[in-house]
Enzyme design. Sequence first.
Site, PDB file in Angstrom:
ATOM      1  N   HIS A  67       0.701  -1.278  -0.067  1.00  0.00           N
ATOM      2  CA  HIS A  67       0.135   0.032  -0.027  1.00  0.00           C
ATOM      3  C   HIS A  67       0.904   1.282  -0.024  1.00  0.00           C
ATOM      4  O   HIS A  67       2.073   1.238   0.430  1.00  0.00           O
ATOM      5  CB  HIS A  67      -0.857  -0.003   1.140  1.00  0.00           C
ATOM      6  CG  HIS A  67      -0.322  -0.042   2.569  1.00  0.00           C
ATOM      7  ND1 HIS A  67       0.332  -1.323   2.857  1.00  0.00           N
ATOM      8  CD2 HIS A  67       0.099   0.674   3.489  1.00  0.00           C
ATOM      9  CE1 HIS A  67       0.873  -1.276   4.318  1.00  0.00           C
ATOM     10  NE2 HIS A  67       1.059   0.084   4.371  1.00  0.00           N
ATOM     11  N   CYS A 178       1.282   2.658  12.123  1.00  0.00           N
ATOM     12  CA  CYS A 178       2.561   2.286  11.071  1.00  0.00           C
ATOM     13  C   CYS A 178       2.808   3.360  10.422  1.00  0.00           C
ATOM     14  O   CYS A 178       2.160   4.456  10.372  1.00  0.00           O
ATOM     15  CB  CYS A 178       2.133   1.272  10.077  1.00  0.00           C
ATOM     16  SG  CYS A 178       0.973   1.680   8.678  1.00  0.00           S
TER      17      CYS A 178
END
Length: 638
Positions: A67, A178
């Site tokens: 991603h 993250c």
Amino acid sequence: MRITDLLTPNSIALQVSVADKQAAIDRLVALQKTHGNLTDVAAYKEAILAREAQSSTAIEAGVAVPHAKSDAVKAPGLAAMTLTEGVDYGAMDGKPSDLFFMIAAPMDGDLHLEILSRLMVLLMDADFTAALRAARDTDTFLKVIDEAENAKYGAPENKVAEASPKKDGYRLLAVTACPTGIAHTFMAAEALEKAGAKLGLPLKAETNGSGGAKNVLTAEEIKAADGIIVAADKNVEMARFDGKKVLIVPVSEGINKAEALIERLENGEVPVYHHSGEIAQVETGAKESVGRKIYKHLMNGVSHMLPFVIGGGIMIALAFLLDDFSIDASNFVMNTPVAAFFKTVGDLAFNFMLPILAGYIAYSIADRPGLAVGFVGGALAAAGNSFWNITAENAISGGFLAALLAGFVGGYIVVGLRKLTDRLPKSMEGIKPVLIYPLFGILIMGAFMCLINPVMGAINTALTNFLNAMGDTSRILLGVVLGGMMSVDMGGPVNKAAYVFGTAAIASGNTDIMAAVMIGGMIPPLAIALACTFFKKKFTAEERKSGYVNYIMGLCFISEGAIPFAAADPLRVIPSCVVGSAVAGGLSMLFKCTLRAPHGGIFVFPVVENVLYYIIALVAGSVVGALMLALLKKNKVQ
């Protein structure tokens, strides 16, 4: 919006075969392209590779979720793929990955992130992933997702909304984050909440995603909780957890070891966290090297210092351009009101350089309490005060090196004060950061700098005199070395060492060194772009597309644009770029080009002295690098 709104049959590939991780990424990017949501496919792929360079996006059980957020994405989208045989994608459990979802996210807006977080949660269910792997056509694949989403979140006619978390009764709390805040953030939160429910320990997880913090922990919840798990690969707000048991781990452990983390917390294996201002360290199982720590602290200071040097340096350079030398040669750059304005404001901004450098090095070491101590040390380094010349009249500044030393010493002074005051009564905790640390820290720092400044001043003067005394041949050789260093690792430690030397030289008045450094950093992307344009057979079609972007990156002094090419073929690309940068750096010195601003690329060319020759040096270095690259590289099969 539903998960399937971000997928189309054209963006799904089932039961295909790919050779390796790179081939899997290429296939997924091609699927993502079918949405028509990418304005620049090469730029999006670079963003995907940059995210993979931070850590693999593969999770256990054969699932991978590459991603990225990128300016090249104009609308959110998903691509999906299943493989007949998995490939090594760097999963923590060591197993090959055979089920992929690739996420494309725009830089702004976060509605789609809520939808994508649902997918991350569903992927934690083994039955769901098994059904996806078993699908033999895209209709079945989409139907599996729809049914799973209906079962967990309600039918399409129901309002899409996150379930409201309980406001009380949580035994444990968690924070997940993250670097990009897209996939792992939500997966870790879901894994921890599921593990808590399974063990009979209600847990609430706050997600620090790219759309901001969601499901935020309240002060009452923190006070009542048994402990907190921080599963994060970036900094989160830690002061609120002072006095609680806190376990700090990478976000991947929140996904893969959720039950074990909760058991550690409940078994009393976690110490009480005291936020005295220190940066919380993640438990990685390996200690960070001393060299790496020094590098991180130094870069923190340099990155905060640069805006002052760039802004101030350009304004000072503009003052030289706008003044009239014939009015009063002895008062040049202050003769006209416009020039005087630029010079005055530029000097003021530029003079913050050393205090900012020292302050933020100390901040990196000791967090907020180190800032004031470092600032004072940097200011004393600039002024040159000493016990032998306390008023700083005719004092000699220690310059960049003294400020560097002040930053590190200031940080560790505060760390030492923390340890010395650890045994003070708890009632004095509140007075430490507002009285004890700044008072005694500045006192010790002042004494240290007044003692060491004469030595640092002598070193700085000797270095400045040495640079000023260098002959033309020596300065050309220095330009060759510094220019070449800028291409060795393109943004890494060697590149940064040359860059820091250049900014330090500006402070000492040697602006020709910075000119050689910047032109050296501009060469790698430009050399690659030229090679892609004129030697097309040496590159694949995909490489050529991303290569053209390097024209812009090179002209903007962004060396990192060459990294994907260097990583793919280091033995040919890096030597070519080093030689091209060395040629440009040497020519810049030969032509006596100077630059007062340590960044900006082509945008600061108007303030470069001997700018025409500087452009000649830039072109020459780029052409040399491109030609050498063309000679070394073999033709690619098109």
